[in-house]
Design a protein around this motif. Structure first.
Motif, short mmCIF file in Angstrom:
data_model
loop_
_atom_site.label_atom_id
_atom_site.label_comp_id
_atom_site.label_asym_id
_atom_site.label_seq_id
_atom_site.Cartn_x
_atom_site.Cartn_y
_atom_site.Cartn_z
N LEU A 163 -104.17 -47.22 22.48
CA LEU A 163 -104.10 -47.58 23.74
C LEU A 163 -105.38 -47.93 24.41
O LEU A 163 -105.21 -48.47 25.53
CB LEU A 163 -103.48 -46.17 24.64
CG LEU A 163 -102.25 -45.62 23.86
CD1 LEU A 163 -101.97 -44.26 24.53
CD2 LEU A 163 -101.17 -46.55 23.74
N GLY A 164 -106.53 -47.68 24.08
CA GLY A 164 -107.70 -48.09 24.61
C GLY A 164 -108.14 -49.69 24.47
O GLY A 164 -107.56 -50.36 23.37
N THR A 165 -108.65 -50.14 25.48
CA THR A 165 -109.22 -51.39 25.19
C THR A 165 -110.31 -51.68 24.43
O THR A 165 -110.72 -52.71 24.18
CB THR A 165 -109.42 -52.15 26.77
OG1 THR A 165 -110.19 -51.21 27.37
CG2 THR A 165 -108.26 -52.14 27.53
N ALA A 166 -111.26 -50.58 24.45
CA ALA A 166 -112.56 -50.48 23.84
C ALA A 166 -112.48 -49.27 22.72
O ALA A 166 -112.71 -48.16 23.01
CB ALA A 166 -113.69 -50.31 24.48
N PRO A 167 -111.81 -49.53 21.47
CA PRO A 167 -111.56 -48.38 20.46
C PRO A 167 -112.79 -47.90 20.14
O PRO A 167 -114.01 -48.46 19.99
CB PRO A 167 -110.84 -49.16 19.30
CG PRO A 167 -110.71 -50.55 19.61
CD PRO A 167 -111.13 -50.81 20.96
N ARG A 185 -102.90 -52.40 13.22
CA ARG A 185 -102.11 -52.03 14.51
C ARG A 185 -100.73 -51.56 14.39
O ARG A 185 -100.36 -50.88 15.02
CB ARG A 185 -102.14 -53.58 15.54
CG ARG A 185 -101.40 -53.44 16.56
CD ARG A 185 -102.61 -53.09 17.57
NE ARG A 185 -102.04 -52.75 19.04
CZ ARG A 185 -102.43 -51.93 19.67
NH1 ARG A 185 -103.56 -51.04 19.16
NH2 ARG A 185 -101.86 -51.73 20.91
N HIS A 238 -106.78 -43.40 21.11
CA HIS A 238 -107.72 -44.17 21.80
C HIS A 238 -107.79 -45.77 21.18
O HIS A 238 -107.81 -46.65 21.94
CB HIS A 238 -109.12 -43.64 21.67
CG HIS A 238 -109.49 -42.69 22.67
ND1 HIS A 238 -110.08 -42.77 23.70
CD2 HIS A 238 -108.93 -41.41 22.71
CE1 HIS A 238 -110.13 -41.61 24.62
NE2 HIS A 238 -109.67 -40.75 23.91
N ARG A 239 -107.53 -45.66 19.81
CA ARG A 239 -107.39 -46.81 19.33
C ARG A 239 -106.21 -47.69 19.69
O ARG A 239 -106.16 -48.97 19.59
CB ARG A 239 -107.55 -46.60 17.75
CG ARG A 239 -109.00 -46.47 17.18
CD ARG A 239 -109.29 -46.38 15.90
NE ARG A 239 -109.06 -47.64 15.32
CZ ARG A 239 -108.76 -47.91 14.24
NH1 ARG A 239 -108.76 -47.02 13.33
NH2 ARG A 239 -109.00 -49.24 13.49
#
Length: 180
Positions: free
Chosen positions: A160-164, A101, A157-158
């Motif tokens: 900001l996304g909820t499902a990377p 992260r 995507h990793r």
């Protein structure tokens, strides 16, 4: 008579602490006072080594980009083709370059600065050049550019996304681009 504290690693410690603060609190939450406290240095040392906050940010992000670029290049230093290249790239994307992260947040913070300031675009440009050279050891320049764009998209995507994206999705996309 006062004694001068000898601290040859002070500048490097300040940069290290700035990187950690940016990772945990963002650029907006990072200040010379907070960095000085974390680095255990007098506030005056901050202005001695970094006359303005932008210079400190530039040093911090230059260090971060160099570290990520070195890891990326090292991960592709071997001889890879076909399925082995796909596997090496998946490992780089999911386990090394975008391994935490912290790395994802630092990357997004750098991108936000680079969108507004040429000094930070120069840092990202250097990072892109390191990536391109490493990728071009294994593929032509146009394909390397496509793979790099995929890596950047996955990082967003990793972050900001909820499902990377899964490792399998990454591998499937790489196989399509590489024709493997």
């Amino acid at each position: 008579m006062s004694t001068r504290r000898v601290d040859p690693d002070r500048r490097e410690r300040i940069i290290d602490c700035a990187v950690e603060l940016i990772a945990s609190q963002g650029v907006a939450g990072t200040s010379p006072r907070k960095v000085a406290a974390l680095a255990d240095v007098p506030l005056g040392s901050m202005t001695y080594h970094f006359p303005c906050m932008d210079e400190l940010l530039e040093a911090a992000f230059t260090r971060f980009a160099a570290e990520v670029g070195e890891r990326f290049a090292a991960g592709l230093a071997g001889e890879f083709a076909g399925a082995k290249l796909v596997a090496a790239l998946v490992e780089l994307i999911h386990d090394d370059v975008l391994d935490s992260r912290r790395s994802l947040v630092l990357t997004m913070e750098l991108y936000a600065l680079a969108a507004r300031d040429a000094r930070f675009r120069n840092i990202t440009q250097g990072w892109l050049e390191i990536s391109a050279r490493a990728l071009e050891r294994h593929m032509d320049a146009a394909t390397a550019h496509q793979v790099d764009a995929l890596i950047e998209g996955i990082s967003i995507h990793r972050a900001l996304g909820t499902a990377p994206p899964s490792r399998e999705l990454t591998a499937e996309a790489l196989r399509k681009i590489l024709g493997a």
